[in-house]
Write an enzyme that holds these catalytic residues in place. Structure first.
Site, PDB file in Angstrom:
ATOM      1  N   GLY A  30      32.085  59.525  55.786  1.00 45.43           N
ATOM      2  CA  GLY A  30      31.318  58.479  56.677  1.00 45.43           C
ATOM      3  C   GLY A  30      31.510  57.444  57.261  1.00 45.43           C
ATOM      4  N   ILE A  32      30.648  53.821  57.328  1.00 46.55           N
ATOM      5  CA  ILE A  32      30.821  53.358  56.162  1.00 46.55           C
ATOM      6  C   ILE A  32      32.073  53.431  54.879  1.00 46.55           C
ATOM      7  CG2 ILE A  32      29.868  51.343  54.236  1.00 46.55           C
ATOM      8  CD1 ILE A  32      27.212  51.723  56.096  1.00 46.55           C
ATOM      9  N   TYR A 169      12.003  57.382  55.830  1.00 50.63           N
ATOM     10  CA  TYR A 169      13.379  57.412  55.975  1.00 50.63           C
ATOM     11  C   TYR A 169      12.773  56.252  54.624  1.00 50.63           C
ATOM     12  CZ  TYR A 169      17.834  55.167  56.708  1.00 50.63           C
ATOM     13  OH  TYR A 169      18.889  54.652  55.950  1.00 50.63           O
TER      14      TYR A 169
END
Ligand code: UDP
Length: 351
Positions: A30, A32, A169
């Site tokens: 991803g 990061i 989330y």
């Protein structure tokens, strides 16, 4: 694995290559995670990235391809067998794999909850068998609709109702934090929790909802920028290189074990002002338009009006502070996007 290795990570500086050698990064393909993988390989670590490529991409890892100290394993943290083997081999785990992006989490709520909760439980269970240290990447979303000017790690949290998918989330990441704390308290897994605020920089994609890459892409294409709501909601943006530095600092500190730390920028800006700055940096005259949340995310969406971190806790422990100013971030992202757009799509276009 040689004796003592598992406990040697904390308290050792990242530059000390010998002491913490093998690092697993879940979600390392991803945005990061790939920057973290690069930093750790550059510091001499042997890095394994595990990623299911659901939101990450092999392209993010091209800078590491072919390097002897780097390995990519395509796999899902919800599958415990393969994960357990990789955790077993590692001296430390950065657990970044998660469903991310507001747009994705409102469109795929089942996937979000399952991925975030089951994945983290599997990582912690595997780590508990080998006493492997874990850094859990959490999120400022857990603060929910709190109204403090700056959020502190020990604040009460104000999460909205289940009728708004977004809060699922927040709850899933909050449950991850409770799980991490439970594994530390009950099973002595050395965990540290990092609550990441809005992180930005090279390779971030706007596909899953993140505002800055979206606005930059629109500005470079001479489009009208899409600002949701009234544009007066505010955020603090932090450059990914600063965030990576903070993650490594935390992983190196014994005093961070069992603790939660905010990591984020300190310059608060409304989204309307951000759009204006992006337009200026890209010399885009197309302006911005306000789009109602219902139109952007579907019915039943709540945003948070403000979100700014108090970074005193990590600063006191490590001396960490963000170093890249927002103006510089915007300039860098506009220049990069412009280069991509011009070379790939429109050679005649002038940014
Ligand atoms: N946003 C926007 N235009 C976009 C994408 C997002 O105005 O094209 C807004 C979004 O509604 C939120 C803020 O920008 O208020 C930051 O959104 P993002 O999804 O990047 O992160 P969040 O802080 O909401 O997790």
């Amino acid at each position: 694995m040689h004796a003592g290795k598992k406990t040697s990570f904390f308290g050792v500086r990242a530059a000390n290559v010998a002491a913490m050698q093998r690092i697993l990064i879940t979600g390392g393909a991803g945005f990061i995670g790939s920057h973290l993988a690069e930093a750790l390989v550059a510091a001499g670590k042997v890095v394994t990235v595990m990623d299911d490529l659901s939101t990450g991409s092999r392209d993010n890892l091209t800078g590491l391809a072919g390097q002897a100290r780097f390995r990519f394993v395509e796999g899902d943290v919800r599958e415990p067998a393969e994960l357990a083997g990789l955790v077993q081999e590692a001296d430390f785990v950065f657990h970044l794999a998660a469903a991310v992006g507001v747009e994705l989490v409102v469109r795929q709520p089942v996937h979000t909850l399952d991925d975030n909760v089951r994945g983290t439980e599997n990582v912690l269970a595997a780590a508990s068998r080998s006493s492997t240290g874990v850094l859990l990447a959490s999120t400022s979303e857990v603060y929910g609709k709190s109204v403090q000017a700056r959020f502190r790690e020990d604040d009460d949290l104000l999460i909205g109702p289940p009728s708004f998918a977004r809060w699922g989330y927040a709850c899933s990441k909050l449950l991850d934090e409770f799980l991490a704390m439970a594994y530390w308290r009950e099973k002595r897994v050395p965990v540290v929790i990092a609550r990441l605020f809005n992180t930005v920089g090279p390779r971030q994609t706007g596909r899953f909802g993140m505002v800055l890459p979206r606005l930059v892409a629109q500005a470079v294409r001479r489009e009208t920028l899409t600002v949701y709501g009234d544009g007066q909601q505010s955020r603090c943006f932090c450059h990914v290189h600063d965030v990576v530095r903070a993650l490594v600092e935390l992983a190196n500190r014994p005093a961070a074990v069992g603790q939660i730390y905010n990591i984020g920028g300190t310059e608060e800006i409304t989204i309307a002002e951000l759009a204006q700055r992006v337009n200026e940096a890209a010399a885009n005259g197309a302006g911005m338009k306000l789009i109602p949340y219902d139109e952007a995310y579907g019915a039943g969406f709540e945003d948070m009006r403000r979100r700014a971190p108090d970074i005193g806790k990590i600063a006191r422990l490590t001396g960490w502070r963000p170093t890249v100013a927002l103006a510089e971030i915007v300039r860098e992202m506009v220049t990069a996007e412009c280069g991509r757009f011009v070379s790939v799509t429109r050679p005649e276009h002038r940014c």
